[in-house]
Design a protein around this motif. Structure first.
Motif, PDB file in Angstrom:
ATOM      1  N   GLU A 238       0.830  -1.200   0.000  1.00  0.00           N
ATOM      2  CA  GLU A 238       0.000   0.000   0.000  1.00  0.00           C
ATOM      3  C   GLU A 238       0.868   1.255   0.000  1.00  0.00           C
ATOM      4  O   GLU A 238       1.934   1.284   0.630  1.00  0.00           O
ATOM      5  N   SER A 239       0.411   2.276  -0.694  1.00  0.00           N
ATOM      6  CA  SER A 239       1.078   3.570  -0.666  1.00  0.00           C
ATOM      7  C   SER A 239       0.713   4.266   0.638  1.00  0.00           C
ATOM      8  O   SER A 239      -0.457   4.576   0.881  1.00  0.00           O
ATOM      9  N   LEU A 240       1.706   4.483   1.502  1.00  0.00           N
ATOM     10  CA  LEU A 240       1.460   5.088   2.803  1.00  0.00           C
ATOM     11  C   LEU A 240       1.459   6.607   2.713  1.00  0.00           C
ATOM     12  O   LEU A 240       0.720   7.265   3.438  1.00  0.00           O
ATOM     13  N   TRP A 241       2.298   7.149   1.865  1.00  0.00           N
ATOM     14  CA  TRP A 241       2.282   8.580   1.572  1.00  0.00           C
ATOM     15  C   TRP A 241       3.083   8.832   0.305  1.00  0.00           C
ATOM     16  O   TRP A 241       3.930   8.040  -0.086  1.00  0.00           O
ATOM     17  N   SER A 242       2.769   9.946  -0.341  1.00  0.00           N
ATOM     18  CA  SER A 242       3.443  10.304  -1.589  1.00  0.00           C
ATOM     19  C   SER A 242       3.501  11.822  -1.688  1.00  0.00           C
ATOM     20  O   SER A 242       2.471  12.490  -1.549  1.00  0.00           O
ATOM     21  N   VAL A 243       4.698  12.361  -1.902  1.00  0.00           N
ATOM     22  CA  VAL A 243       4.903  13.809  -1.910  1.00  0.00           C
ATOM     23  C   VAL A 243       5.793  14.173  -3.097  1.00  0.00           C
ATOM     24  O   VAL A 243       6.795  13.494  -3.363  1.00  0.00           O
ATOM     25  N   ARG A 244       5.428  15.234  -3.793  1.00  0.00           N
ATOM     26  CA  ARG A 244       6.262  15.721  -4.883  1.00  0.00           C
ATOM     27  C   ARG A 244       6.834  17.087  -4.511  1.00  0.00           C
ATOM     28  O   ARG A 244       6.133  18.088  -4.512  1.00  0.00           O
ATOM     29  N   LEU A 245       8.130  17.113  -4.191  1.00  0.00           N
ATOM     30  CA  LEU A 245       8.797  18.350  -3.829  1.00  0.00           C
ATOM     31  C   LEU A 245       9.671  18.891  -4.953  1.00  0.00           C
ATOM     32  O   LEU A 245      10.025  20.074  -4.944  1.00  0.00           O
ATOM     33  N   HIS A 246      10.054  18.039  -5.902  1.00  0.00           N
ATOM     34  CA  HIS A 246      10.954  18.440  -6.977  1.00  0.00           C
ATOM     35  C   HIS A 246      10.188  18.692  -8.281  1.00  0.00           C
ATOM     36  O   HIS A 246       9.150  18.075  -8.538  1.00  0.00           O
ATOM     37  N   VAL A 247      10.731  19.579  -9.097  1.00  0.00           N
ATOM     38  CA  VAL A 247      10.154  19.834 -10.417  1.00  0.00           C
ATOM     39  C   VAL A 247      10.873  19.014 -11.487  1.00  0.00           C
ATOM     40  O   VAL A 247      10.432  18.964 -12.629  1.00  0.00           O
ATOM     41  N   GLU A 248      12.002  18.400 -11.124  1.00  0.00           N
ATOM     42  CA  GLU A 248      12.748  17.525 -12.019  1.00  0.00           C
ATOM     43  C   GLU A 248      12.862  16.140 -11.389  1.00  0.00           C
ATOM     44  O   GLU A 248      12.427  15.911 -10.265  1.00  0.00           O
ATOM     45  N   SER A 249      13.470  15.207 -12.115  1.00  0.00           N
ATOM     46  CA  SER A 249      13.618  13.839 -11.632  1.00  0.00           C
ATOM     47  C   SER A 249      14.458  13.794 -10.355  1.00  0.00           C
ATOM     48  O   SER A 249      15.423  14.544 -10.197  1.00  0.00           O
ATOM     49  N   VAL A 250      14.089  12.880  -9.454  1.00  0.00           N
ATOM     50  CA  VAL A 250      14.903  12.636  -8.269  1.00  0.00           C
ATOM     51  C   VAL A 250      16.186  11.933  -8.717  1.00  0.00           C
ATOM     52  O   VAL A 250      16.149  10.844  -9.283  1.00  0.00           O
ATOM     53  N   MET A 251      17.325  12.542  -8.466  1.00  0.00           N
ATOM     54  CA  MET A 251      18.606  11.980  -8.896  1.00  0.00           C
ATOM     55  C   MET A 251      19.260  11.124  -7.821  1.00  0.00           C
ATOM     56  O   MET A 251      20.037  10.217  -8.126  1.00  0.00           O
ATOM     57  N   ALA A 252      18.984  11.422  -6.562  1.00  0.00           N
ATOM     58  CA  ALA A 252      19.582  10.644  -5.474  1.00  0.00           C
ATOM     59  C   ALA A 252      18.724  10.803  -4.231  1.00  0.00           C
ATOM     60  O   ALA A 252      18.065  11.819  -4.024  1.00  0.00           O
ATOM     61  N   LEU A 253      18.771   9.763  -3.391  1.00  0.00           N
ATOM     62  CA  LEU A 253      17.961   9.695  -2.178  1.00  0.00           C
ATOM     63  C   LEU A 253      18.836   9.090  -1.091  1.00  0.00           C
ATOM     64  O   LEU A 253      19.541   8.117  -1.330  1.00  0.00           O
TER      65      LEU A 253
END
Length: 399
Positions: A238-253
């Motif tokens: 299940e998706s517990l949470w989902s957030v979009r903070l970037h306007v471009e691709s996530v390059m590293a986490l």
């Protein structure tokens, strides 16, 4: 008074002839692993700063390398993941030959076919001793074999696919992304597999998978089924949470050592912070537990968090490494050596695990307690210039 001179690397490793894609420091701070764009992996002793092993691990560039107990895991663009025998530096007695011993090539234990289309490296979750079995000592998350927008979880060393196509359930978009994958998030760019204590059963744990996506979204998923240990088609995740903070691709986490928060970087000038427990508790209101920090430097490709969780290093496409506090994102300094694109970063460990030397007796490379303490302040970086730089950082204290 003139400003102090800019810091320079404490040491440089020139063992590669191609761009360095990945760096990793062993849990005991004794070895630095580096992998380049040709598939070559080099293991360097932090005592002698000499290479103790170098070999062509893959037919294409490295995506990841990590020491796992007495094994080494390498992940390449050739759609292979290999597990190798571990390598340790042999002791050299005082008065012995000064000639360098021949560099060793680790033996290959086993391999796994993977999907390396999206440049996303594996995530390893070693299991606690009471949860291990002969064929299950760790869990490994990688992109799905067919569709790069989804993830699979495998067992090691058993190579059994435990969970398949995580993320497929709940993707309702009818628009294809150009690669035949029907989803709105795009492909997975970075992932982190971990576990949390079961809320109702002592001694048990639940799996969590944090993924950064092509459209700038970071999503946390959890496996919630109690009746089945194996899943297909993403069922039970299940998706517990989902957030979009970037306007471009996530390059590293990167996730902190205690698992309390994560940081992400992108081609934009933003750094995202995700407070994991608060975001899960807030669920649909997870935006309140996630913050975005604006920097003055767009184009970031790597990030690492030190063991204390108070300091992070961000590697830029301009080759610069910028240090920040992870709480308020106060700038702490800049490290400049790589001319272009700092590809990978790794902090040494504050409380390194003790290591058992291969040989007994006096060793001319034996390090003092002061030298061991100094290594805990190291930061290692790899760049497009084929160099691995070792930086000595000050103790920042409370930041």
């Amino acid at each position: 008074m003139p400003p102090p001179p800019p810091p320079t690397p404490r040491h440089l490793i020139r063992s590669h002839a191609a761009q360095v894609n990945v760096v990793h420091i062993s849990d005991d701070n004794e070895r630095i692993y580096s992998g380049d764009a040709t598939g070559t992996v080099v293991i360097t002793s932090t005592r002698s700063l000499r290479a103790i092993a170098t070999w062509g691990a893959h037919a294409d560039g490295l995506l990841g390398v990590q020491e796992w107990g007495q094994r080494i895991i390498t992940h390449g663009r050739d759609n292979k993941l290999h597990v190798w025998e571990g390598v340790r530096e042999p002791g050299r007695a005082v008065g012995g030959s000064a000639a360098l011993p021949g560099l060793r090539t680790p033996g290959l234990c086993y391999s796994l076919d993977v999907n390396a289309l999206n440049y996303c490296r594996f995530s390893l979750l070693p299991l606690p001793e009471d949860a291990r079995a002969d064929e299950r000592e760790a869990l490994l998350a990688v992109p799905n074999l067919v569709e790069s927008a989804y993830a699979d979880v495998w067992t090691l060393p058993g190579k059994q696919r435990l969970h398949a196509a995580i993320g497929k359930l709940g993707q309702h978009s009818s628009e294809a992304d150009g690669r035949g994958v029907r989803n709105a998030l795009g492909i997975i760019m970075s992932m982190h597999l971990f576990s949390v204590p079961h809320p109702h059963a002592a001694g048990r744990a639940r799996l969590r998978l944090l993924c950064g996506y092509e459209n700038g979204t970071v999503t946390m998923r959890g496996y919630t089924r109690e009746d089945k240990e194996v899943s297909i088609e993403g069922i039970g995740w299940e998706s517990l949470w989902s957030v979009r903070l970037h306007v471009e691709s996530v390059m590293a986490l990167s996730v902190s050592a205690d698992g309390s928060f994560a940081l992400s970087v992108s081609a934009d000038h933003l750094v995202g912070r995700y407070d994991i427990a608060d975001a899960e508790a807030a669920a649909s209101e997870a935006n309140g537990a996630c913050k975005v920090f604006k920097t003055k430097h767009p184009g970031n490709g790597s990030i690492a968090i030190n063991d204390s969780g108070r300091v992070c290093a961000v590697g830029g496409w301009d080759g610069k490494i910028r240090l920040y506090s992870t709480k308020g994102f106060k700038p702490l300094g800049k490290l400049a050596y790589h001319k272009k694109n700092c590809q990978s970063l790794a902090f040494a460990h504050y409380n390194p695990k003790s290591s058992v030397p291969e040989t007994s007796g006096e060793d001319e490379d034996e390090v003092t307690e002061r030298e061991k303490a100094e290594r805990t302040n190291w930061l290692v970086s790899g760049g497009l210039d084929s160099r691995v730089a070792i930086w000595y950082l000050m103790t920042f204290g409370k930041v």
